[in-house]
Design an enzyme around this catalytic site. Structure first.
Site: not given
Length: 490
Positions: A233, A349, A422
């Site tokens: 990320s 995500e 995510h």
């Protein structure tokens, strides 16, 4: 030394009946539980059995358990508030009283804490946070081991390198690699919004950390010629920016970018100007409460910038060590020639944000059309923020001469309502069962089988770090999970 079964117990805890070695040779461990280590907390140690690790740099206080040895909170640099980091002298005993602590840079609460199972539980906040935690196999081989340097996510405002949910014991034990977790400055402390202070302190911290690793990891059994940077990320975003940064070339041989939000990298100048005006001048002597209030004002001012406002803090193009925004892609082409690159994204995500944003949750809950809207928005925003930017970066790096692979991960626990959201792959790479148990991201029961389910993924990451190879085609998940990672060369 004998240890508890890592699949059935906390990997940080070891058998209390450990035998003390007769003599400590370089690299040997000494069990200090019987001789009365003054730094050990009363009662059973929660983060391992106290020991010492002898290295060419000196003897480091450490903890052992689960087949690994950890040297925690090694200082790689020092920094005054809003000033660039200064390399720190190696002092093996400097963190002796902190071997049982997990340290994070100061940060306000994150809206994703509950979804991730409150990852900062038990963490101590300290501005003296430019620290590394090093984990190596207890029975380390004689030959130098590949090194994975972990740069955590958290939108550049939250997290730390040494959290319970980032416990690397499984991959270290199984794959015989060294894992280094990096903690660096975040939010306004790491990315000041005004022009009176360096804008990219968090990036400068990372450069200092990688330099420390390159210079000293050999003393811990790591191979300085096989350093792989692994960022998830915002950690992947930071590493992508480091590839373009002045003074960062050659810090790592390989790089894994997991879900880097590169689709919102550009067009940030106007938003950053609004943030600077809202935060106002930053006083180095201000209280943390005042700085967090300024950070909240800056975050609020970022609203209205579309998807970029989801991660308003972070690197600022055109401020050292970064080139101007229009020159970043040229720097990627120039600096990527010597790299092996793996870029990944998850299929769903942005389903993550439907779980933490009340407005999105309400939208998904609308009768009849809610589930359809959720699928549509997840698909489009995942592509805009993650997939398209990752593919573009991969093409640019490949044109510069890098050996590049891209991969999509669609793994998820059996019966999952959220999907391949995510950060879900992080739990498979760092399967600390106790830390992830009850985490909504892994519902209904994904935490129970993490060790087995992520074995192939951990092996693939280690193989890439070892020699740049990566399995062709599918990397499957295991029992209790469905889906896989599908990789291809660019």
């Amino acid at each position: 030394m004998t240890h508890t079964d890592p699949n059935t117990a906390d990997p940080d805890l070891a058998d209390p009946d450990l035998a003390e070695p007769d003599l400590a040779e370089p690299g040997d461990l000494v069990d200090l539980t019987e001789v009365g280590d003054p730094t050990a907390p009363a009662g059973p140690p929660p983060l391992g059995i106290p020991t010492e690790l002898e290295t060419p740099l000196g003897t480091f206080p450490a903890v052992s358990g689960g087949g690994v040895v950890r040297v925690r909170n090694v200082r790689y640099a020092t920094a005054r508030r809003f000033e660039a980091p200064v390399p720190a002298e190696v002092r093996p005993d400097e963190a002796a009283d902190r071997r049982f602590q997990r340290i994070a840079c100061p940060q306000p609460p994150s809206p994703s804490d509950e979804l991730l199972g409150r990852p900062l539980r038990g963490v101590e906040f300290d501005e003296d946070c430019l620290r590394l935690s090093i984990t190596l196999p207890e029975d380390a081989p004689d030959e130098p081991m590949p090194v994975l340097v972990w740069v955590h996510g958290g939108s550049h405002v939250s997290g730390a390198g040494d959290l319970a949910g980032y416990d690397p014991a499984a991959i270290v034990r199984e794959q015989r690699v060294v894992v280094v977790g990096v903690t660096s400055r975040l939010g306004l402390l790491g990315y000041p919004t005004d022009d009176a202070h360096p804008a990219n302190l968090g990036l400068l911290d990372l450069i200092a950390a990688f330099r420390w690793v390159g210079e000293h990891i050999g003393a811990f059994g790591g191979d300085p010629e096989r350093i792989t940077a692994v960022g998830q990320s915002s950690g992947g975003d930071a590493l992508a920016h480091l590839i373009a940064a002045d003074g960062a070339r050659g810090l790592f041989r390989r790089v894994v970018l997991q879900s880097p939000p590169l689709g919102i990298r550009t067009g940030r100048a106007e938003m950053q100007q609004r943030m600077a005006a809202a935060a106002g001048p930053l006083d180095p002597e201000a209280s943390l409460d005042d700085l967090f209030a300024a950070q909240a004002r800056a975050k609020q001012a970022a609203a209205g910038s579309g998807l970029r406002s989801a991660m308003p803090f972070g690197p600022r193009a055109g401020a050292a060590p970064l080139p101007a925004e229009g020159d970043v892609e040229a720097a990627w082409r120039e600096h990527a020639a010597d790299l092996d690159v793996l870029v990944t994204w998850n299929r769903d995500e942005t389903a993550f944000f439907f779980e933490v944003d009340p407005k999105l949750a309400a939208l998904a809950a609308r009768p009849v059309v809610g589930s359809w809207l959720r699928r549509l928005i997840v698909a489009r925003t995942t592509n805009a923020v993650y997939r398209s930017g990752a593919r573009r970066f991969a093409r640019i790096a490949g044109r510069g001469g890098a050996d590049v692979r891209v991969a999509e991960f669609d793994g998820h626990p059996d019966g999952s309502r959220i999907g391949s959201a995510h950060a879900i792959e992080v739990a498979l790479l760092f399967p600390a069962t106790e830390a992830w148990t009850g985490t909504p991201l892994l519902a209904p029961d994904g935490a129970r089988t993490l060790v087995a389910a992520g074995a192939a993924l951990r092996a693939a990451w280690a193989e890439f770090g070892r020699d740049g190879a990566f399995p062709a085609g599918y990397v499957p998940t295991g029992h209790g999970w469905a889906g896989s990672l599908l990789a291809r060369r660019v």
